[in-house]
Design a protein around this motif. Structure first.
Motif, PDB file in Angstrom:
ATOM      1  N   THR A  57       0.856  -1.189   0.000  1.00 27.40           N
ATOM      2  CA  THR A  57       0.000   0.000   0.000  1.00 27.40           C
ATOM      3  C   THR A  57       0.891   1.238   0.000  1.00 27.40           C
ATOM      4  N   THR A  58       0.385   2.320  -0.566  1.00 23.85           N
ATOM      5  CA  THR A  58       1.172   3.561  -0.639  1.00 23.85           C
ATOM      6  C   THR A  58       1.051   4.312   0.678  1.00 23.85           C
ATOM      7  N   GLY A  86      13.397  -0.412   3.928  1.00 22.96           N
ATOM      8  CA  GLY A  86      13.538  -0.481   5.382  1.00 22.96           C
ATOM      9  C   GLY A  86      13.150  -1.881   5.822  1.00 22.96           C
ATOM     10  N   ARG A  87      12.517  -1.984   6.994  1.00 23.90           N
ATOM     11  CA  ARG A  87      12.079  -3.313   7.441  1.00 23.90           C
ATOM     12  C   ARG A  87      10.842  -3.752   6.646  1.00 23.90           C
ATOM     13  N   THR A  88       9.865  -2.836   6.561  1.00 21.59           N
ATOM     14  CA  THR A  88       8.631  -3.176   5.832  1.00 21.59           C
ATOM     15  C   THR A  88       8.334  -2.185   4.710  1.00 21.59           C
ATOM     16  N   SER A  89       9.118  -1.081   4.650  1.00 24.78           N
ATOM     17  CA  SER A  89       8.823  -0.031   3.665  1.00 24.78           C
ATOM     18  C   SER A  89       9.824  -0.060   2.510  1.00 24.78           C
ATOM     19  N   VAL A 114       6.705   6.077  -0.994  1.00 23.66           N
ATOM     20  CA  VAL A 114       7.019   5.028  -0.020  1.00 23.66           C
ATOM     21  C   VAL A 114       5.827   4.084   0.034  1.00 23.66           C
ATOM     22  N   VAL A 116       4.426   0.232   1.594  1.00 23.58           N
ATOM     23  CA  VAL A 116       4.628  -0.687   2.712  1.00 23.58           C
ATOM     24  C   VAL A 116       4.027  -2.043   2.341  1.00 23.58           C
ATOM     25  N   PRO A 124       1.866  -4.212   8.391  1.00 21.77           N
ATOM     26  CA  PRO A 124       3.190  -4.126   7.765  1.00 21.77           C
ATOM     27  C   PRO A 124       3.973  -5.426   7.930  1.00 21.77           C
ATOM     28  N   GLN A 148      13.698   9.675   4.265  1.00 24.44           N
ATOM     29  CA  GLN A 148      12.871   8.883   5.172  1.00 24.44           C
ATOM     30  C   GLN A 148      12.924   9.473   6.587  1.00 24.44           C
ATOM     31  N   ARG A 155       5.994  13.285  10.367  1.00 28.43           N
ATOM     32  CA  ARG A 155       4.882  12.521  10.969  1.00 28.43           C
ATOM     33  C   ARG A 155       4.737  12.860  12.441  1.00 28.43           C
TER      34      ARG A 155
HETATM   35  C1  LIG Z   1       1.063   2.649   5.511  1.00 27.10           C
HETATM   36  C2  LIG Z   1       0.536   1.896   6.738  1.00 27.10           C
HETATM   37  C3  LIG Z   1       0.361   0.432   6.400  1.00 27.10           C
HETATM   38  C4  LIG Z   1       1.606   2.051   7.826  1.00 27.10           C
HETATM   39  O1  LIG Z   1       1.073   1.452   8.969  1.00 27.10           O
HETATM   40  P1  LIG Z   1       1.637   1.805  10.432  1.00 27.10           P
HETATM   41  O2  LIG Z   1       0.810   1.097  11.427  1.00 27.10           O
HETATM   42  O3  LIG Z   1       1.853   3.276  10.536  1.00 27.10           O
HETATM   43  O4  LIG Z   1       3.005   1.046  10.393  1.00 27.10           O
HETATM   44  P2  LIG Z   1       4.366   1.349  11.074  1.00 27.10           P
HETATM   45  O5  LIG Z   1       4.388   2.569  11.953  1.00 27.10           O
HETATM   46  O6  LIG Z   1       4.796   0.046  11.687  1.00 27.10           O
HETATM   47  O7  LIG Z   1       5.290   1.671   9.825  1.00 27.10           O
HETATM   48  C5  LIG Z   1       5.577   0.663   8.882  1.00 27.10           C
HETATM   49  C6  LIG Z   1       6.615   1.190   7.929  1.00 27.10           C
HETATM   50  O8  LIG Z   1       6.027   2.201   7.127  1.00 27.10           O
HETATM   51  C7  LIG Z   1       6.795   3.391   7.210  1.00 27.10           C
HETATM   52  N1  LIG Z   1       5.842   4.489   7.105  1.00 27.10           N
HETATM   53  C8  LIG Z   1       4.639   4.588   7.712  1.00 27.10           C
HETATM   54  N2  LIG Z   1       4.050   5.753   7.356  1.00 27.10           N
HETATM   55  C9  LIG Z   1       4.903   6.367   6.514  1.00 27.10           C
HETATM   56  C10 LIG Z   1       4.875   7.624   5.827  1.00 27.10           C
HETATM   57  N3  LIG Z   1       3.837   8.465   5.915  1.00 27.10           N
HETATM   58  N4  LIG Z   1       5.926   7.940   5.066  1.00 27.10           N
HETATM   59  C11 LIG Z   1       6.989   7.112   4.946  1.00 27.10           C
HETATM   60  N5  LIG Z   1       7.063   5.914   5.561  1.00 27.10           N
HETATM   61  C12 LIG Z   1       6.044   5.561   6.348  1.00 27.10           C
HETATM   62  C13 LIG Z   1       7.498   3.310   8.552  1.00 27.10           C
HETATM   63  O9  LIG Z   1       8.664   4.107   8.553  1.00 27.10           O
HETATM   64  C14 LIG Z   1       7.811   1.844   8.612  1.00 27.10           C
HETATM   65  O10 LIG Z   1       8.940   1.568   7.816  1.00 27.10           O
HETATM   66  P3  LIG Z   1       9.988   0.377   8.155  1.00 27.10           P
HETATM   67  O11 LIG Z   1       9.206  -0.835   8.557  1.00 27.10           O
HETATM   68  O12 LIG Z   1      10.705   0.156   6.863  1.00 27.10           O
HETATM   69  O13 LIG Z   1      10.863   0.882   9.245  1.00 27.10           O
HETATM   70  C15 LIG Z   1      -0.825   2.496   7.241  1.00 27.10           C
HETATM   71  O14 LIG Z   1      -0.618   3.815   7.697  1.00 27.10           O
HETATM   72  C16 LIG Z   1      -1.888   2.470   6.172  1.00 27.10           C
HETATM   73  O15 LIG Z   1      -2.477   1.443   5.887  1.00 27.10           O
HETATM   74  N6  LIG Z   1      -2.193   3.652   5.561  1.00 27.10           N
HETATM   75  C17 LIG Z   1      -3.165   3.745   4.490  1.00 27.10           C
HETATM   76  C18 LIG Z   1      -2.492   3.435   3.155  1.00 27.10           C
HETATM   77  C19 LIG Z   1      -3.454   3.531   1.984  1.00 27.10           C
HETATM   78  O16 LIG Z   1      -4.601   3.212   2.085  1.00 27.10           O
HETATM   79  N7  LIG Z   1      -2.914   3.985   0.842  1.00 27.10           N
HETATM   80  C20 LIG Z   1      -3.664   4.153  -0.348  1.00 27.10           C
HETATM   81  C21 LIG Z   1      -3.909   5.609  -0.595  1.00 27.10           C
HETATM   82  S1  LIG Z   1      -5.541   6.074  -0.220  1.00 27.10           S
END
Ligand SMILES: CC(C)(COP(=O)(O)OP(=O)(O)OC[C@H]1O[C@@H](n2cnc3c(N)ncnc32)[C@H](O)[C@@H]1OP(=O)(O)O)[C@@H](O)C(=O)NCCC(=O)NCCS
Length: 159
Positions: A57-58, A86-89, A114, A116, A124, A148, A155
């Motif tokens: 997902t973006t 990264g780990r998951t990104s 970015v 994930v 993630p 990053q 954030r």
């Molecule tokens: C992206 C998403 C999965 C991250 O979930 P989360 O619970 O915040 O996860 P985490 O805090 O464990 O972060 C996971 C990874 O994402 C990265 N990340 C999260 N938000 C980010 C952002 N805004 N920008 C850059 N990296 C980001 C973290 O750095 C982390 O990276 P790593 O594992 O490589 O160290 C969640 O916010 C989500 O589902 N968002 C909606 C995405 C979506 O619907 N996109 C479509 C557009 S409408």
């Protein structure tokens, strides 16, 4: 235990081509920016999904710089490649060009996204390490690390 064998950048790099049609234009007869963003997002998703071998997902789209307009009948070429994991990104750089009738390409846009990787519960999930083969790959990786970190700080400030 999950198999996360390192992968090369070229294993997931992708290129796509679109022809600008009437339905893609804004009121000024230029390519609608939102349409270009949609194409870029799809291409980055393909690159990230190939690397992760999972759904993605973006998380964010940034450094989206529109340098020049595209018009009806232009061929739009988009090239996407990983710059960092990264780990998951995963960070994907997408360069967009207009290709003229002679095959000459002029760059009109650069974007960094970015994405994930997600597991079956939409949480993630770890991605394979990235193999950096050239000096350019290493420079791109270091620049991505700085971006990053800036995103992480943004954030914290936003919430
Ligand atoms: C992206 C998403 C999965 C991250 O979930 P989360 O619970 O915040 O996860 P985490 O805090 O464990 O972060 C996971 C990874 O994402 C990265 N990340 C999260 N938000 C980010 C952002 N805004 N920008 C850059 N990296 C980001 C973290 O750095 C982390 O990276 P790593 O594992 O490589 O160290 C969640 O916010 C989500 O589902 N968002 C909606 C995405 C979506 O619907 N996109 C479509 C557009 S409408």
């Amino acid at each position: 235990m999950e198999n996360l064998q390192p992968k090369k950048i070229e294993d997931s790099a992708a290129e796509t081509i679109q022809l600008v049609l009437a339905e893609h234009l804004n009121g000024y007869d230029r390519l609608f920016g939102g349409q270009l963003v949609a194409w870029i997002d799809i291409l980055a998703g393909v690159v990230a999904r190939r690397h992760a071998g999972k759904n993605v997902t973006t998380a964010c789209i940034d450094n989206l710089r529109f340098r020049k307009a595209a018009h009806a009948n232009d061929i739009v070429v988009m090239r996407g490649r990983l710059t960092h994991v990264g780990r998951t990104s995963m960070e994907v750089r997408v360069d967009t060009y207009i290709e003229d009738i002679t095959g000459l390409r002029e760059q009109i846009n650069t974007a960094y996204l970015v994405l994930v990787a997600l597991d079956e519960n939409e949480q993630p999930s770890p991605v394979p390490p990235l193999i950096l083969e050239t000096e350019e790959d290493k420079i791109a990786w270091e620049a991505a690390e700085r971006r990053q970190e800036l995103r992480r700080q943004r954030r914290i400030e936003q919430f």
